[in-house]
Design a protein around this motif. Structure first.
Motif, PDB file in Angstrom:
ATOM      1  N   ARG A 217       0.834  -1.203   0.000  1.00 11.46           N
ATOM      2  CA  ARG A 217       0.000   0.000   0.000  1.00 11.46           C
ATOM      3  C   ARG A 217       0.873   1.259   0.000  1.00 11.46           C
ATOM      4  NH1 ARG A 217      -3.522   0.112   4.760  1.00 11.46           N
ATOM      5  NH2 ARG A 217      -4.500   1.840   3.648  1.00 11.46           N
ATOM      6  N   GLY A 220       1.621   2.760  -3.143  1.00 12.47           N
ATOM      7  CA  GLY A 220       0.533   3.433  -3.841  1.00 12.47           C
ATOM      8  C   GLY A 220      -0.345   2.475  -4.626  1.00 12.47           C
ATOM      9  N   LEU A 221      -0.091   1.176  -4.507  1.00 10.58           N
ATOM     10  CA  LEU A 221      -0.911   0.216  -5.247  1.00 10.58           C
ATOM     11  C   LEU A 221      -2.370   0.342  -4.808  1.00 10.58           C
ATOM     12  CD1 LEU A 221       1.415  -2.924  -5.082  1.00 10.58           C
ATOM     13  CD2 LEU A 221       1.268  -1.177  -6.859  1.00 10.58           C
ATOM     14  N   ILE A 222      -3.279   0.161  -5.774  1.00 11.84           N
ATOM     15  CA  ILE A 222      -4.687   0.261  -5.431  1.00 11.84           C
ATOM     16  C   ILE A 222      -5.121  -1.030  -4.734  1.00 11.84           C
ATOM     17  CG2 ILE A 222      -5.251   1.903  -7.249  1.00 11.84           C
ATOM     18  CD1 ILE A 222      -6.287  -0.422  -8.889  1.00 11.84           C
ATOM     19  N   VAL A 225      -5.147  -4.512  -6.430  1.00 10.23           N
ATOM     20  CA  VAL A 225      -3.841  -5.142  -6.659  1.00 10.23           C
ATOM     21  C   VAL A 225      -3.258  -5.659  -5.343  1.00 10.23           C
ATOM     22  CG1 VAL A 225      -1.496  -4.774  -7.512  1.00 10.23           C
ATOM     23  CG2 VAL A 225      -3.433  -3.697  -8.666  1.00 10.23           C
TER      24      VAL A 225
END
Ligand SMILES: Nc1ncnc2c1ncn2[C@@H]1O[C@H](COP(=O)(O)OP(=O)(O)O)[C@@H](O)[C@H]1O
Ligand code: SF4
Ligand SMILES: [Mg+2]
Lengths: 315, 352
Positions: A217, A220-222, A225
């Motif tokens: 996280r 910046g992964l959504i 994902v």
């Protein structure tokens, strides 16, 4: 890695020997004289003696075992006392049916169990999670035979959507084959889906708390994902093992469901054989399912290592 | 673990911040408060925390374990587990935008891009099932519209920059094949891959061997100087603070008890807790080397005094301290202490 697999196979061999002894011994303890069954109305002592001789039923038990296992190793599982057909032929004839049912059921179990497990872990503590757990608990506590009968009464009898029985080989009519397989596969699959769901949920909950999820996280992964790649890939490690074991159980444990839907698989073979005191067939089927189960266990162990980089390199 | 041995020589150079930096900080945290569900009413784990950090500068947050340093950092990154955590007040202005008010998606777009974070636990912070190269590349691809090959090349370059030996080989390694120090270097490479303007490092060396700690700090410090990013460094090590900090924030039980330029904090600590931390308690007439020598422990949330949270351990505490929370008082430009009796030498004689 190859050494690990070889070692693991070596460990499986004594297990298989023990199983074969058990299968053989239990068989000896079954009540009823098979020769009487075979002879039917015939009570002529000479005929009975001839039959006993033919099937070596007079030899001491250990001799009988070694004679039997020697034959088994050559691929000869004996001759059905009842039908005079080689047991191996009978089993190979039924194997595709049971295998098809098991694969079908497994697909249904995975397709229901894993997504609901993921959702209820991600939505932990919400009404969605609560509902999924209630459904799973019911799935676990409803016996398969009861669900099977219920489905037949509703889907086949009342709504007349699917045939209740009448297995057709896929080579004959694929569509009809699928239609006859849907309900039994559903019955078997939902039972497994419940336990898959609960295991997926707890595996996901454990993984979602880990530091590397926070790292994912932090990149910046959504969420999608983070959950479907970073968390699921780790949570699936124990789930793959569990699924393999469940599949092994499916091969062995579909007896009742096959009976209800009159599917001519292993279950029906073994039940018929038990009722007819057809020793050779019971032995053959039980041995095959036991060995199949051991192989699935072996496969589960190997897969567990294969999908787990930490172990893959350690071996 | 407090280490004060290296202090005097390191404090020689002055690091007074310029007027323009003070006027335009990159990140300005105002009255941040975080509470956990189930905590007693009105007891925030992070309470009314304010500080600012400018481009190219380093702010160190110090305070004993459990005082809310990590929660503060995670709140700024938007990584707090909510629930149970809840941001109940405050703003965090980054380039004028309030991070705390951004929609989730915009927040995620900034994470690992404009703002990045390194964690305390290198052993567990990398995903065990993906290679080091994939994990760095993934973060680059998330924020940059470049090809996979270019991202992979960039990841390799980052491994070189954090001085990992045989970086080509390490790209294909799984985390368990690396030591703790190497994993923390990978985390640094990952955090800096998109050239963030702000790096938050939460006790990045606490879990590492003592011999590795200095190397990692030196690496972070050097990379920061090269890139000119702002940094918030959370640490236990006062030696490190003296070495790298421009500003210091001292936290106690969720509150900022003292903050200011590093030389003020070291030369003229004003809060009794900071004085204890520094190991020099002039008005008590003896030296205390370590934080743990301040008698007592942080009260649990249920027993937290309504007034000054340090009062159960403070040698100067009186009735007002216990009942009324002290304000943060500015003692000199940028130097603040949250104590009724600051500056102490004007107000108090030691009671014990
Ligand atoms: N997930 C959580 N649930 C409840 N309380 C928490 C949680 N995480 C942290 N806390 C509380 O918040 C306080 C501050 O924790 P933290 O910020 O991790 O301290 P530190 O200053 O050592 O980094 C601790 O006292 C801890 O009890
Ligand atoms: S306000 Fe009172 S109790 Fe708190 S630090 Fe100051 S003197 Fe000590
Ligand atoms: Mg912490």
């Amino acid at each position: 890695m190859l050494r690990f697999i070889a070692r693991r196979i070596l460990i499986a061999i004594p297990t298989i020997i023990i199983v074969s002894v058990l299968v053989f011994t239990l068989q000896q303890l079954l009540p009823g004289d098979p020769v009487l069954t075979m002879a039917g109305e015939e009570r002529d002592p000479e005929v009975l003696a001839f039959l006993r001789e033919k099937y070596r039923l007079n030899d001491p038990v250990p001799i009988q075992y070694f004679a039997w296992i020697g034959q088994v190793l050559q691929g000869n599982l004996g001759i059905s006392l009842r039908t005079d057909i080689p047991v191996l032929t009978l089993i190979l004839g039924k194997l595709p049916v049971t295998l098809e049912l098991a694969i079908f059921a497994m697909i249904i179990a995975l397709a229901i169990g894993i997504p609901t497990g993921i959702v209820s872990a991600v939505k932990k503590g919400t009404s969605v999670d609560y509902a999924a757990n209630v459904v799973a608990l019911s799935g676990l506590s409803i016996p398969n035979f009861w669900l099977g009968i219920l489905l037949i009464m509703l889907v086949s009898v009342r709504w007349q959507l699917l045939p209740a029985s009448g297995f057709v080989p896929p080579s004959e009519d694929l569509w009809l084959n699928i239609k006859t397989m849907i309900m039994p596969a559903f019955v078997l699959g939902t039972g497994l889906a419940a336990s898959l769901m609960r295991h997926t949920r707890s595996a996901m909950l454990g993984v979602l708390r880990s530091d590397y999820i926070r790292t994912a996280r932090a990149k910046g992964l959504i969420s999608r994902v983070v959950i479907m790649k970073h968390a699921l890939r780790n949570a699936l490690i124990p789930i793959i093992t569990l699924s393999t074991l469940l599949f092994g159980e499916l091969l062995a444990g579909a007896v009742l469901t096959e009976q209800i839907f009159t599917i001519p698989g292993f279950g029906k073979l073994v039940v018929d054989a038990v009722f007819n005191r057809d020793y050779a067939v019971v032995q053959g089927v039980v041995l095959c399912t036991a060995v199949g189960f051991i192989i699935m266990n072996l496969l589960a162990d190997i897969l567990y290592v294969l999908v787990n980089p930490r172990l893959r390199h350690a071996q | 673990m407090m280490n004060t041995s290296a202090l005097p020589s390191m404090l020689d150079h002055t690091r007074r911040k310029s007027e323009s930096d003070a006027a335009h900080p990159l990140l300005k945290v105002e009255n941040l408060s975080v509470r956990f569900d189930g905590a007693p009413a009105g007891i925030n784990v992070v309470d009314d925390v304010s500080f600012a950090v400018a481009k190219g500068r380093t702010l160190c947050i110090v305070g004993e374990s459990g005082c809310g340093k990590s929660v503060t950092a995670l709140a700024l990154m938007g990584l707090l587990p909510t629930p149970p955590a809840r941001i109940v007040g405050g703003r965090a202005l980054f380039d004028g935008k309030d991070l705390l008010a951004l929609p989730d998606r915009e927040r995620a777009d900034m994470r690992g891009n404009q703002t990045a974070m390194i964690f305390q636990e290198p052993m567990t912070s990398l995903n065990p099932v993906f290679t080091v190269g994939d994990q760095i590349t993934e973060g680059i691809l998330r924020h940059r519209k470049i090809s996979k090959a270019a991202a992979s090349e960039r990841a390799l370059e980052m491994l070189r920059r954090v001085r990992i030996p045989a970086p080509e080989k390490r790209m294909r390694a799984f985390p368990h094949e690396l030591s703790g120090g190497m994993r923390q270097r990978v985390m640094i490479a990952m955090a800096l891959a998109n050239e963030p303007q702000l790096l938050i490092a939460d006790e990045p060396t606490t879990a590492l061997d003592v011999t590795i700690q200095a190397q990692i700090i030196a690496l972070i410090h050097q990379l920061q100087k090269e890139s000119g990013m702002a940094m918030i460094l959370i640490t236990h090590d006062l030696g490190v603070v003296a070495e790298v900090a421009d500003e210091v924030v001292v936290m106690y039980a969720g509150r900022v008890v003292e903050s200011g330029p590093v030389e003020d904090i070291f030369a003229d600590p004003q809060h009794p807790y900071t004085i204890g931390l520094m190991g020099s308690v002039p008005s008590l007439g003896r030296r205390q080397g370590r934080l743990t020598t301040i008698p007592g422990t942080v009260p649990p949330a249920e027993l937290m005094p309504r007034g000054c949270r340090f009062s159960p351990r403070c040698p100067f505490a009186d009735q007002r301290c216990v009942s009324d929370p002290p304000p943060l008082i500015e003692l000199s430009p940028g130097h603040r202490a949250r104590c009724w009796y600051a500056p102490l030498e004007l107000h108090r004689e030691p009671i014990r």
